[in-house]
Design a protein around this motif. Structure first.
Motif, short mmCIF file in Angstrom:
data_model
loop_
_atom_site.label_atom_id
_atom_site.label_comp_id
_atom_site.label_asym_id
_atom_site.label_seq_id
_atom_site.Cartn_x
_atom_site.Cartn_y
_atom_site.Cartn_z
N ALA A 46 -38.78 -12.89 35.67
CA ALA A 46 -39.29 -11.95 34.96
C ALA A 46 -37.94 -11.35 34.09
O ALA A 46 -38.32 -11.29 32.84
CB ALA A 46 -39.46 -10.68 35.64
N ASP A 47 -36.72 -11.63 34.62
CA ASP A 47 -35.60 -11.23 33.76
C ASP A 47 -35.61 -12.33 32.68
O ASP A 47 -35.19 -11.96 31.44
CB ASP A 47 -34.40 -11.46 34.58
N ILE A 48 -35.64 -13.75 33.07
CA ILE A 48 -35.66 -14.81 32.03
C ILE A 48 -36.60 -14.52 30.91
O ILE A 48 -36.14 -14.73 29.72
CB ILE A 48 -35.57 -16.03 32.73
N ALA A 49 -37.64 -14.20 31.34
CA ALA A 49 -38.83 -13.87 30.34
C ALA A 49 -38.59 -12.81 29.14
O ALA A 49 -38.75 -12.78 28.17
CB ALA A 49 -40.07 -13.64 31.06
N ALA A 50 -38.02 -11.78 30.00
CA ALA A 50 -37.42 -10.61 29.00
C ALA A 50 -36.33 -10.94 28.15
O ALA A 50 -36.66 -10.44 27.09
CB ALA A 50 -37.25 -9.34 29.80
N ILE A 110 -32.93 -3.60 31.15
CA ILE A 110 -33.93 -4.22 31.83
C ILE A 110 -33.94 -4.16 33.34
O ILE A 110 -34.81 -3.96 33.90
CB ILE A 110 -33.87 -5.61 31.57
N LYS A 111 -32.67 -4.33 33.92
CA LYS A 111 -32.38 -4.24 35.25
C LYS A 111 -32.84 -2.89 35.93
O LYS A 111 -33.51 -2.63 37.11
CB LYS A 111 -31.00 -4.63 35.91
N GLU A 112 -32.75 -1.85 35.01
CA GLU A 112 -33.01 -0.53 35.40
C GLU A 112 -34.80 -0.34 35.33
O GLU A 112 -35.07 0.77 35.79
CB GLU A 112 -32.33 0.50 34.58
N GLY A 113 -35.21 -1.14 35.01
CA GLY A 113 -36.82 -1.09 34.76
C GLY A 113 -37.14 -0.37 33.58
O GLY A 113 -38.34 -0.15 33.37
N GLN A 114 -36.27 -0.28 32.53
CA GLN A 114 -36.84 0.44 31.17
C GLN A 114 -37.74 -0.59 30.62
O GLN A 114 -37.83 -1.58 30.80
CB GLN A 114 -35.48 0.64 30.48
N ASN A 115 -38.65 0.07 29.73
CA ASN A 115 -39.62 -0.81 29.02
C ASN A 115 -39.17 -1.78 28.15
O ASN A 115 -38.07 -1.12 27.28
CB ASN A 115 -40.69 0.39 28.39
N LEU A 116 -39.48 -2.77 28.05
CA LEU A 116 -38.76 -3.77 27.09
C LEU A 116 -38.83 -3.56 25.69
O LEU A 116 -37.97 -3.61 24.89
CB LEU A 116 -39.49 -5.40 27.30
N ASP A 117 -40.07 -2.64 25.21
CA ASP A 117 -40.10 -2.36 23.86
C ASP A 117 -39.35 -1.57 23.56
O ASP A 117 -38.61 -1.41 22.44
CB ASP A 117 -41.44 -2.02 23.51
N ASP A 118 -38.97 -0.43 24.50
CA ASP A 118 -38.04 0.63 24.30
C ASP A 118 -36.58 -0.08 24.33
O ASP A 118 -35.76 0.42 23.42
CB ASP A 118 -38.07 1.67 25.37
N VAL A 119 -36.23 -1.11 24.82
CA VAL A 119 -34.99 -1.74 25.04
C VAL A 119 -34.65 -2.40 23.78
O VAL A 119 -33.64 -2.52 23.19
CB VAL A 119 -34.83 -2.76 26.23
N ILE A 120 -35.75 -3.02 23.20
CA ILE A 120 -35.55 -3.76 21.88
C ILE A 120 -35.47 -2.79 20.95
O ILE A 120 -34.39 -2.99 20.02
CB ILE A 120 -36.81 -4.68 21.44
#
Length: 147
Positions: A46-50, A110-120
């Motif tokens: 999942a990390d790699i996919a993100a 990402i490791k903290e579980g934040q939404n990927l769209d929010d991270v981007i």
């Protein structure tokens, strides 16, 4: 009666013993260090996919996009990059130099579980304000003198 040679020989033996002891400690530390895994080895699928999703996004830095192209071509994997096996690759080094602060923030989020769209969204670079956004007596560029 002692000769200067005896004193020098004694000093040389002391130095040799100290050097041998330091060498033994160095070997012990090197052995312990060889048993330590690098931090990136624990990336989940999942990390790699993100990471790949961000690297393929329009907001990813060019150096990260270049790495993604290498991964897509099969030249290396994200696991190779994360584990340090690809650390000597010039493109990996360039990406790390130019993108490390952003990558660290994104990885942590990402490791903290934040939404990927929010991270981007949070990682998007701010656009430079237009000239009209400044007062006339303010410098137009950071390096320009205000006086």
């Amino acid at each position: 009666m002692t000769f200067p040679y005896d004193s020098a020989r004694q000093q040389l033996q002391t130095w040799q013993q100290d050097l041998d002891a330091r060498g033994a400690r160095l070997e012990k530390v090197a052995l312990e260090a060889s048993r330590v895994q690098t931090r990136g080895a624990d990336l989940s699928p999942a990390d790699i996919a993100a990471i790949e999703k961000f690297a393929k996004s329009k907001d990813a830095p060019n150096a990260l996009k270049d790495l993604q192209r290498k991964v897509d071509s099969g030249a290396m994997s994200w696991q190779d990059i994360a584990s340090g096996r690809a650390v000597n690759d010039p493109d990996v080094q360039r990406a790390m130099q130019t993108s490390m602060p952003s990558l660290k923030r994104a990885y942590t989020a990402i490791k903290e579980g934040q939404n990927l769209d929010d991270v981007i969204t949070a990682g998007q670079q701010r656009t430079r304000p237009s000239r009209g956004d400044f007062d006339d007596d303010m410098p137009s560029d950071f390096t320009e003198d205000a006086f």
